[in-house]
Motif scaffolding. Structure first.
Motif, mmCIF file in Angstrom:
data_model
loop_
_atom_site.group_PDB
_atom_site.id
_atom_site.type_symbol
_atom_site.label_atom_id
_atom_site.label_comp_id
_atom_site.label_asym_id
_atom_site.label_seq_id
_atom_site.Cartn_x
_atom_site.Cartn_y
_atom_site.Cartn_z
ATOM 1 N N SER A 28 0.825 -1.202 0.000
ATOM 2 C CA SER A 28 0.000 0.000 0.000
ATOM 3 C C SER A 28 0.863 1.257 0.000
ATOM 4 O O SER A 28 1.715 1.457 0.863
ATOM 5 C CB SER A 28 -0.894 0.018 1.241
ATOM 6 O OG SER A 28 -1.219 1.348 1.593
ATOM 7 N N ALA A 61 -3.816 8.659 5.852
ATOM 8 C CA ALA A 61 -2.367 8.887 5.720
ATOM 9 C C ALA A 61 -1.996 10.348 5.939
ATOM 10 O O ALA A 61 -1.041 10.657 6.664
ATOM 11 C CB ALA A 61 -1.898 8.421 4.335
ATOM 12 N N TYR A 83 2.032 7.302 -4.952
ATOM 13 C CA TYR A 83 1.211 6.862 -6.081
ATOM 14 C C TYR A 83 1.612 7.514 -7.390
ATOM 15 O O TYR A 83 1.180 7.087 -8.461
ATOM 16 C CB TYR A 83 -0.275 7.035 -5.766
ATOM 17 C CG TYR A 83 -0.716 5.952 -4.821
ATOM 18 C CD1 TYR A 83 -0.611 4.613 -5.189
ATOM 19 C CD2 TYR A 83 -1.173 6.247 -3.544
ATOM 20 C CE1 TYR A 83 -0.959 3.604 -4.326
ATOM 21 C CE2 TYR A 83 -1.530 5.240 -2.668
ATOM 22 C CZ TYR A 83 -1.423 3.911 -3.070
ATOM 23 O OH TYR A 83 -1.761 2.910 -2.205
ATOM 24 N N ASN A 101 -0.212 4.219 0.579
ATOM 25 C CA ASN A 101 -0.586 5.078 1.706
ATOM 26 C C ASN A 101 0.110 4.654 2.996
ATOM 27 O O ASN A 101 0.509 5.502 3.796
ATOM 28 C CB ASN A 101 -2.112 5.085 1.882
ATOM 29 C CG ASN A 101 -2.750 6.075 0.917
ATOM 30 O OD1 ASN A 101 -2.290 7.211 0.791
ATOM 31 N ND2 ASN A 101 -3.780 5.629 0.216
HETATM 32 N N1 LIG Z 1 -7.677 8.921 2.419
HETATM 33 C C1 LIG Z 1 -7.099 7.683 2.850
HETATM 34 C C2 LIG Z 1 -7.164 6.674 1.742
HETATM 35 C C3 LIG Z 1 -6.548 5.400 2.172
HETATM 36 C C4 LIG Z 1 -6.746 4.307 1.175
HETATM 37 O O1 LIG Z 1 -7.334 4.453 0.102
HETATM 38 N N2 LIG Z 1 -6.167 3.162 1.540
HETATM 39 C C5 LIG Z 1 -6.259 2.028 0.707
HETATM 40 C C6 LIG Z 1 -5.002 1.229 0.804
HETATM 41 S S1 LIG Z 1 -3.690 2.064 -0.008
HETATM 42 C C7 LIG Z 1 -7.428 1.207 1.189
HETATM 43 O O2 LIG Z 1 -7.441 0.804 2.333
HETATM 44 N N3 LIG Z 1 -8.371 0.960 0.293
HETATM 45 C C8 LIG Z 1 -9.539 0.147 0.594
HETATM 46 C C9 LIG Z 1 -10.812 0.892 0.396
HETATM 47 O O3 LIG Z 1 -10.771 2.128 0.203
HETATM 48 O O4 LIG Z 1 -11.839 0.233 0.453
HETATM 49 C C10 LIG Z 1 -5.676 7.860 3.279
HETATM 50 O O5 LIG Z 1 -4.983 8.702 2.720
HETATM 51 O O6 LIG Z 1 -5.233 7.160 4.185
#
Ligand SMILES: N[C@@H](CCC(=O)N[C@@H](CS)C(=O)NCC(=O)O)C(=O)O
Lengths: 579, 216
Positions: B9, B66, B170, B11
Motif C-alpha cells: 500500500s 495517511a 502513487y 498510503n
Molecule cells: N484517504 C485515505 C485513503 C486510504 C486508502 O485508500 N487506503 C487504501 C489502501 S492504499 C485502502 O485501504 N483501500 C480500501 C478501500 O478504500 O476500500 C488515506 O490517505 O489514508
C-alpha cells in the motif's frame, strides 16, 4: 511529412537533463532514455537495457555510467558500451555489448536527435545569434498534423503585455512554425511526434529571459488553452495505429562472453596530446582521438601501442570510468629496454600520430567485493589507478598499497591525491621488509575480499605468495605481469584438434600454437606474444597443457581449461581446443 | 507506536517512510489486504469503520488517514518544525492544499493500480487513468515553474514538507496502473529529489535514486 526518421527533432530541453537524472523521452514510437554525464555530455539512447529490455529510465545516472535497476548492468557515458555485468563479476563484458545510441546536438536550449541521422539541426534565422529561452514543453494527445494545423492559427496576445501582438505565422521549410513579431520578439515552435497520436510542442522565444516568469506563464497558458482545443478535436478523429519501434537485444552467449577483442590490426589513430614526466624515469602520455572520443576502456584494460620503430607494446590505461576524451598511460624507462620504452621516451613527441588498439581487458575488476586490496609495485600502479577510481565512483570499499623506491618514484601523484580511499605508500623497503608488509596487508578476514596485484615480477611473486600464505583463495588473487621472464621451451611437437571447425593441425617444435592457428586461417587476437597479457587465451576441451605463461593462476593451470596460445604447448600428444 | 500496515500500500508506505525520516521506531501490524481482504473484516472495521489503511496508534491515541497521520507525526515529533510548518499560516495552508491533492492522486492513480494489479475489477480504469493525468498535468506545471523560481519542493520554502511525502508514492507507482510519467518531466525530476531526502526508504516497485551531485 513530419514523420521522417531522418529528420532532426528536439526530444528535451537542455535543462530537462538535470545532473544525475535520467530523462524519459520518445520519438516516432521509439522510447528514449537521455542522461547528462558529469562532464556535460548529453547521452541519448534507446530506452532498453540490452539484457532483458528493462527501461533505462528507471536506472541510475551516477555521473559517469548509467546503471540498470534490475540486474545492474552498467553502460558508459558517450560510448554506451557495457562496462560491467554483475552476474559475471570476473569477466570483462564483450565490446560488442553496446547500447543503441542516437546522434545528439544541443541548440536553441533544446536537445536534438534523429532516429536515422542525416543533415543537421534546422537553422532558424529568427533564432540566429540572439538570446532565447525554451518554453515549457506542451505534450498533446493528438496527431502531429492536427497540432501543426491548429498551432498555425494560434494567438499569443496578452492584455497586459504587448510583446506577442500582431505576429505573422509561417511554416519554415524544416517544419518549424515561426511567429514573427515586432521588435525581435519571436516565437518558434518545433513539433516532436512521440507516437502517431501524441505530439509535444517545443517552443523557443526570443526577447524573454529564463527568469521572466510572468512571460513564460502567459505563453504556457496560451499553449494549455490550445491543447484543450486540439484534444477536443482529436477526440473526434479516427484512431491511428501506434508506431512499431524495433528493439534489439543481445544474444545470451554474447552477453556473457569475455571480450576476445579484435586483433591489433584494426587500430585507432591517436595524437600524442602531451608527454610529461610524472616520476623519475616515468613518462606520462596522453593520447587523444583524431575524430572525437575514444572507445571505452574498462577498469584494468590495456592498449597495444604501435611504435615508430615497428614494435608493439602493451600499456595499461589509468583512465577512470567513462573518461574517453583521452587515454593516459605511464611508461617507465627500462634499463634493459628492448626498444619499447626507449622509443617512447626518446623518440615519440607531442603531436606525433600513433596507432593504438581498442582497449582490451584481461585484468577485470569485480565490483561485488566487500573489500578490494590493490597492491602496486612501481609502474604497476597504472591499471590499479583506473580500478581504484572505478570503485571510488561507486563508493565501494578499497585500499591501495603502493610500493615505491622513494618520493621521486611516485607516478601520477595528482591522480593518487585525488583519491579519497585508504592509500598507503610503502617507501624504500628491502625485499625482506616488503614481504613483511605484504603479510600485514593480507592478514585478517578475507570473506568476499579480492586483491589485484601489478608490479615487477619478483614483487608480484612475493605478493602472491604472501596472499597464499595468509590463506587467500587463488580465485580472489588477481594479477597482471608486465612480462614473462620464464625461459620458453618450444621443443615439443604435438597435434591440435579444433572442435568447432573439425580441423586437425600439427604443431612442430619451434612453432607456436598461435602461429599454426593463424597459418590455417583461424583469426585470433593476441597482444604481448609472451604469455603475459592473456589476449590469445583459448578454451581447452581435452588434453594436458604445458603452461608457460604468467597470466593464469596456479589453480587455473592445474584445471587445464585454458591455454595461452602464444607460448604454451601440450604435454599430451594431442589437445582439443574449443575453436 | 503501532502501524496497521500493508506492504504494497502506497498510503502505508507514506507513513513508513516518514517514520523512518523522523527516526521513530514502531511496530508493524500487517493486515492481509490482498488477497485476504482483512481490512473489510469485522475486526479491522472496529478499528476503522471506513475499512481503509493506514491506521496509527500512538499510546492511547488512534488516528486514520495517511495525510492526517503525517500531520500528527510532524506536529508532534519533528523538532525542527519544517515538515509541517504550523507557525506559518500561508505555508500551512499550502501543505494542506497539496495533501488533499495527494489524496486525489490516491483516488485516481492508485485506483488504476488496484484495478490492474490487485484485481479491483469494479473500478472504472479509464476514468481513473484520465483523472490521474489531469492531476499530473497540474502538478508538473506547478513544479516546472517552481524550478524556474529556484524551488525544489511542492510547497514554498527551502525544505520538503509532508505534502511531498503525501504525493510521492502513487506518482511513483502510477505506471503499475498504466499511467506513464513520460509527459511530466518536472514531476520525474522532483521524484529524484524526494528519493534523496535523508531517511528515504523504498517499497516494492520504488527504487532509490543513487547519489546526487552535492553528495558526490
Ligand atoms: N484517504 C485515505 C485513503 C486510504 C486508502 O485508500 N487506503 C487504501 C489502501 S492504499 C485502502 O485501504 N483501500 C480500501 C478501500 O478504500 O476500500 C488515506 O490517505 O489514508
Amino acid at each position: 511529412m513530419i514523420e521522417t526518421k531522418l529528420k532532426w527533432h528536439p526530444i528535451a530541453a537542455s535543462d530537462d537533463l538535470a545532473p544525475r537524472h535520467v530523462f524519459d523521452a520518445q520519438l516516432l514510437g521509439q522510447e528514449i532514455a537521455a542522461w547528462r554525464a558529469d562532464d556535460g555530455f548529453a547521452n541519448v539512447w534507446e530506452n532498453r537495457c540490452l539484457h532483458r529490455g528493462v527501461r533505462l529510465t528507471i536506472g541510475i545516472n551516477d555521473g559517469n555510467e548509467l546503471k540498470c535497476q534490475y540486474h545492474g548492468w552498467r553502460y558508459s557515458n558517450r560510448s554506451a558500451n557495457c562496462t560491467y555485468i554483475p552476474a559475471h563479476p570476473a569477466d570483462a563484458p564483450a565490446r560488442t555489448v553496446c547500447n543503441r545510441k542516437y546522434t545528439t546536438r544541443e541548440k536553441y536550449g533544446l536537445v536534438w536527435t534523429a532516429i536515422e541521422t542525416s543533415g543537421d539541426v534546422p537553422e532558424i534565422s529568427l533564432l540566429a545569434g540572439v538570446p532565447s529561452a525554451p518554453l515549457r514543453a506542451m505534450p498533446i494527445n493528438s496527431t502531429a498534423d492536427l497540432v501543426e494545423e491548429m498551432l498555425s492559427a494560434a494567438v499569443f496576445e496578452s492584455a497586459e503585455d504587448n510583446r506577442w501582438s500582431e505576429m505573422s505565422v509561417e511554416t519554415d521549410p524544416s517544419g518549424a512554425i515561426t511567429f514573427t513579431g515586432s521588435s525581435d520578439k519571436h516565437l518558434v515552435f518545433f513539433l516532436q511526434p512521440l507516437d502517431s497520436e501524441r505530439t509535444i510542442i517545443r517552443g523557443v522565444a526570443t526577447g524573454i529571459g529564463d527568469d521572466d516568469i510572468a512571460g513564460l506563464r502567459h505563453l504556457n497558458q496560451c499553449l494549455t488553452t490550445l491543447r484543450a482545443a486540439i484534444e477536443a478535436r482529436a477526440a473526434q478523429q479516427d484512431r491511428v495505429d501506434p508506431m512499431q519501434p524495433v528493439y534489439t537485444q543481445v544474444e545470451a552467449d554474447l552477453a556473457t562472453m569475455p571480450d576476445r577483442g579484435e586483433g591489433s590490426v584494426n587500430g585507432i589513430r591517436v595524437r600524442v596530446a602531451s608527454k610529461t614526466m610524472t616520476a623519475n624515469d616515468v613518462a606520462r602520455f596522453e593520447f587523444v582521438g583524431l575524430t572525437g572520443s575514444l572507445p571505452t576502456g574498462q577498469a584494468g584494460a590495456h592498449i597495444d601501442v604501435h611504435l615508430p620503430n615497428g614494435l608493439i607494446r602493451q600499456y595499461s590505461l589509468t583512465n577512470g570510468p567513462a573518461e574517453t576524451d583521452s587515454y593516459i598511460i605511464g611508461v617507465k624507462r627500462e634499463p634493459n629496454s628492448t626498444g619499447g620504452s626507449e622509443c617512447l621516451h626518446d623518440t615519440v613527441r607531442e603531436g606525433d600520430i600513433l596507432l593504438v588498439s581498442v582497449p582490451r581487458n584481461n585484468f577485470p575488476l569485480r565490483r561485488d567485493a566487500v573489500r578490494s586490496v590493490f597492491v602496486a609495485g612501481g609502474i604497476g600502479i597504472t591499471p590499479l589507478l583506473s580500478m581504484a577510481k572505478t570503485l571510488e565512483n561507486q563508493r565501494l570499499n578499497y585500499e591501495l598499497h603502493y610500493f615505491v623506491r622513494d618520493d621521486d618514484h611516485v607516478a601520477f601523484a595528482d591522480k593518487i591525491n585525488a583519491l579519497t580511499g585508504k592509500i598507503t605508500l610503502h617507501k624504500g623497503l628491502s625485499p625482506e621488509d616488503t614481504g613483511k608488509a605484504l603479510h600485514r596487508i593480507y592478514n585478517g578476514p578475507q570473506n568476499a575480499n579480492h586483491t589485484y596485484i601489478c608490479g615487477p615480477g619478483p614483487m608480484l611473486n612475493a605478493a602472491r605468495e604472501a596472499a597464499s600464505h595468509c590463506g587467500w583463495d587463488d580465485g580472489a588473487v588477481h594479477f597482471e605481469y608486465f612480462k614473462n621472464t620464464n625461459e620458453i621451451d618450444d621443443s615439443s611437437s604435438f597435434e591440435i584438434a579444433l572442435a568447432r571447425s573439425g580441423q586437425t593441425l600439427q604443431v612442430k617444435s619451434g612453432e607456436t600454437v598461435l602461429d599454426v592457428l593463424r597459418a590455417n586461417g583461424v583469426s585470433i587476437a593476441s597482444s604481448c606474444s609472451q604469455g603475459a597479457c592473456g589476449t590469445c587465451k583459448v578454451a581447452v576441451i581435452e588434453g594436458d597443457v604445458d603452461h608457460q605463461d604468467v597470466h593464469l593462476t596456479d589453480s587455473e593451470k592445474r584445471a587445464s581449461a585454458y591455454i595461452m596460445t602464444c607460448v604454451s604447448r601440450a604435454k599430451s600428444d594431442r589437445l582439443v581446443l574449443d575453436i | 507506536m503501532k502501524l496497521y500496515d500493508f506492504e504494497l500500500s502506497g498510503n502505508c508506505y507514506k507513513i513508513r517512510m516518514f517514520l523512518n525520516i523522523l527516526g521513530i521506531n514502531y511496530d508493524r501490524h500487517p493486515i492481509d489486504f490482498f488477497p485476504g481482504n482483512e481490512h473489510k473484516g469485522p475486526e479491522f472495521l472496529a478499528i476503522n469503520p471506513l475499512g481503509q489503511l493506514p491506521v496509527l496508534v500512538d499510546g492511547t491515541f488512534q488516528i486514520r488517514d495517511a495525510q492526517a497521520i503525517l500531520s500528527y507525526l510532524a506536529a508532534k515529533y519533528d523538532d525542527g518544525g519544517t515538515w509541517y510548518p504550523t507557525s506559518d499560516p500561508e505555508r500551512l495552508g499550502e501543505v494542506n492544499q497539496w495533501m488533499a491533492f495527494g489524496d486525489m492522486i490516491t483516488g485516481t492513480a492508485s485506483a488504476a493500480r488496484l484495478h490492474d494489479g490487485l484485481s479491483y475489477t469494479q473500478i472504472d480504469v479509464k476514468a481513473a487513468r484520465a483523472g490521474a493525468h489531469r492531476l499530473f498535468r497540474i502538478l508538473d506545471e506547478h513544479l516546472w515553474f517552481a524550478e524556474r523560481e529556484g524551488r525544489s519542493w511542492i510547497c514554498k520554502g527551502d525544505t520538503p514538507t509532508i505534502a511531498d511525502i503525501a504525493c510521492f508514492p502513487y506518482i511513483m507507482l502510477a505506471l503499475e496502473g498504466g499511467v506513464s510519467l513520460q509527459d511530466y518531466p518536472a514531476i520525474r525530476r522532483w521524484t529524484d529529489r524526494v528519493k534523496r531526502i535523508p531517511g528515504f526508504t523504498v517499497m516494492s516497485g520504488i527504487f532509490s535514486a543513487g547519489a546526487g551531485v552535492e553528495a558526490a
